[in-house]
Design a protein around this motif. Structure first.
Motif, short mmCIF file in Angstrom:
data_model
loop_
_atom_site.label_atom_id
_atom_site.label_comp_id
_atom_site.label_asym_id
_atom_site.label_seq_id
_atom_site.Cartn_x
_atom_site.Cartn_y
_atom_site.Cartn_z
N CYS A 162 0.83 -1.21 0.00
CA CYS A 162 0.00 0.00 0.00
C CYS A 162 0.87 1.25 0.00
O CYS A 162 0.66 2.16 -0.81
CB CYS A 162 -0.93 0.03 1.22
SG CYS A 162 -2.25 -1.19 1.17
N LEU A 163 1.84 1.30 0.90
CA LEU A 163 2.68 2.49 1.00
C LEU A 163 3.52 2.71 -0.26
O LEU A 163 3.70 3.84 -0.69
CB LEU A 163 3.56 2.42 2.25
CG LEU A 163 2.79 2.55 3.56
CD1 LEU A 163 3.71 2.35 4.76
CD2 LEU A 163 2.07 3.89 3.66
N GLU A 164 4.00 1.61 -0.84
CA GLU A 164 4.80 1.75 -2.06
C GLU A 164 3.96 2.35 -3.19
O GLU A 164 4.42 3.23 -3.92
CB GLU A 164 5.37 0.39 -2.47
CG GLU A 164 6.50 0.49 -3.46
CD GLU A 164 7.28 -0.80 -3.65
OE1 GLU A 164 8.07 -0.84 -4.61
OE2 GLU A 164 7.11 -1.76 -2.88
N ALA A 165 2.72 1.90 -3.33
CA ALA A 165 1.84 2.44 -4.38
C ALA A 165 1.48 3.90 -4.09
O ALA A 165 1.49 4.74 -4.99
CB ALA A 165 0.58 1.59 -4.49
N LEU A 166 1.19 4.19 -2.83
CA LEU A 166 0.82 5.57 -2.48
C LEU A 166 2.00 6.52 -2.65
O LEU A 166 1.84 7.64 -3.13
CB LEU A 166 0.29 5.62 -1.04
CG LEU A 166 -1.06 4.93 -0.83
CD1 LEU A 166 -1.40 4.87 0.65
CD2 LEU A 166 -2.16 5.61 -1.62
N GLU A 167 3.20 6.07 -2.28
CA GLU A 167 4.39 6.91 -2.47
C GLU A 167 4.73 7.11 -3.94
O GLU A 167 5.30 8.12 -4.31
CB GLU A 167 5.58 6.33 -1.70
CG GLU A 167 5.44 6.53 -0.20
CD GLU A 167 6.54 5.85 0.61
OE1 GLU A 167 7.37 5.12 0.03
OE2 GLU A 167 6.54 6.05 1.84
N ALA A 168 4.33 6.16 -4.79
CA ALA A 168 4.51 6.30 -6.23
C ALA A 168 3.42 7.18 -6.84
O ALA A 168 3.40 7.42 -8.04
CB ALA A 168 4.52 4.92 -6.90
N ASN A 169 2.51 7.64 -5.98
CA ASN A 169 1.40 8.52 -6.39
C ASN A 169 0.50 7.88 -7.44
O ASN A 169 0.11 8.52 -8.41
CB ASN A 169 1.96 9.87 -6.88
CG ASN A 169 0.94 10.97 -6.75
OD1 ASN A 169 0.04 10.90 -5.92
ND2 ASN A 169 1.07 11.98 -7.59
N LYS A 170 0.19 6.60 -7.24
CA LYS A 170 -0.67 5.87 -8.16
C LYS A 170 -2.06 5.70 -7.55
O LYS A 170 -2.20 5.49 -6.35
CB LYS A 170 -0.09 4.48 -8.45
CG LYS A 170 1.22 4.52 -9.19
CD LYS A 170 1.06 5.15 -10.56
CE LYS A 170 2.37 5.28 -11.30
NZ LYS A 170 2.20 5.75 -12.66
N PHE B 214 -11.40 7.29 -9.25
CA PHE B 214 -10.05 7.37 -8.71
C PHE B 214 -9.49 8.80 -8.73
O PHE B 214 -8.56 9.10 -8.00
CB PHE B 214 -9.10 6.42 -9.46
CG PHE B 214 -9.39 4.97 -9.21
CD1 PHE B 214 -9.01 4.37 -8.01
CD2 PHE B 214 -10.05 4.20 -10.15
CE1 PHE B 214 -9.28 3.03 -7.76
CE2 PHE B 214 -10.31 2.86 -9.91
CZ PHE B 214 -9.93 2.29 -8.72
N THR B 215 -10.09 9.68 -9.54
CA THR B 215 -9.61 11.06 -9.58
C THR B 215 -9.95 11.83 -8.30
O THR B 215 -9.41 12.90 -8.05
CB THR B 215 -10.17 11.84 -10.79
OG1 THR B 215 -11.59 11.95 -10.65
CG2 THR B 215 -9.82 11.14 -12.10
N LEU B 216 -10.83 11.29 -7.48
CA LEU B 216 -11.22 11.95 -6.23
C LEU B 216 -10.26 11.64 -5.08
O LEU B 216 -10.38 12.22 -4.00
CB LEU B 216 -12.64 11.53 -5.82
CG LEU B 216 -13.75 11.91 -6.81
CD1 LEU B 216 -15.08 11.38 -6.33
CD2 LEU B 216 -13.79 13.41 -7.04
N LEU B 217 -9.32 10.73 -5.30
CA LEU B 217 -8.38 10.36 -4.24
C LEU B 217 -7.40 11.51 -3.96
O LEU B 217 -7.02 12.25 -4.86
CB LEU B 217 -7.61 9.10 -4.61
CG LEU B 217 -8.45 7.83 -4.72
CD1 LEU B 217 -7.61 6.66 -5.22
CD2 LEU B 217 -9.09 7.49 -3.38
N THR B 218 -6.98 11.60 -2.71
CA THR B 218 -6.03 12.61 -2.26
C THR B 218 -4.63 12.02 -2.26
O THR B 218 -4.42 10.95 -1.68
CB THR B 218 -6.38 13.06 -0.82
OG1 THR B 218 -7.73 13.49 -0.80
CG2 THR B 218 -5.47 14.15 -0.35
N PRO B 219 -3.67 12.71 -2.89
CA PRO B 219 -2.29 12.18 -2.87
C PRO B 219 -1.79 12.00 -1.44
O PRO B 219 -2.12 12.78 -0.55
CB PRO B 219 -1.48 13.24 -3.60
CG PRO B 219 -2.48 13.98 -4.44
CD PRO B 219 -3.78 13.94 -3.67
#
Length: 170
Positions: free
Chosen positions: A91-99, A144-149
């Motif tokens: 999860c953190l790897e994907a979030l840090e990659a801003n995906k 998915f465009t509503l997600l917050t980085p």
């Protein structure tokens, strides 16, 4: 809402077995839902699951499946969307990659700490989560465009705090 398309999707189950997700992804209804959001290619890290690694085409989608690599960073970086098990590292790897991230919770795990993590990250608008049973409906309805980085941690705050604690008065 403008339709978003996710041509390249990376799916990961981490180092564990998640046979249900591996089997389910390859079914016609799930592939149709993925195709509906623009999927043309899936890179699928299957871990120790019962699915055999290899390359195939199904429902017009090219699927490349492998067990493990030293790093999945390049697969995440080149993906338009990441679908992951709920492991903290993935999860953190994907979030840090801003995906954009869709987490599929493995309900077979005994102590489902993964569900707690997924719930909190969804509450904070960083990802969406579902189960295998709700994967298709989730793919059909989320934006998915509503997600917050996910904001990266500022390690200097911690370092400055430690400095202030251990500073010796002269």
């Amino acid at each position: 809402m403008a339709q978003q398309y996710y041509k390249k999707i990376f799916i990961t189950v981490g180092t564990t077995r998640f046979d249900l997700l591996c089997d389910y992804i390859l079914t016609e209804p799930v592939l149709a839902a993925l195709k509906n959001i623009g999927c043309k290619e899936i890179t699928f890290q299957i871990g120790n699951s019962n699915v055999e690694p290899g390359v195939l085409e199904k429902e017009g989608i090219k699927i490349n499946m492998y067990r493990f690599k030293d790093s999945i960073q390049e697969d995440m970086k080149s993906a338009d969307l990441v679908v992951s098990h709920a492991g903290a590292g993935s999860c953190l790897e994907a979030l840090e990659a801003n995906k954009p991230l869709l987490v599929v919770v493995n309900e077979d795990l005994m102590d489902n700490h993964q569900l707690e993590l997924a719930e909190q990250l969804q509450i904070d608008s960083h990802l969406y989560y579902c189960t295998c049973d709700t994967l298709i409906s989730t793919l059909n309805m989320v934006d998915f465009t509503l997600l917050t980085p996910f904001t990266k941690a500022n390690s200097s705050i911690f370092v400055n705090y430690l400095d202030s604690i251990f500073r010796v008065e002269n």
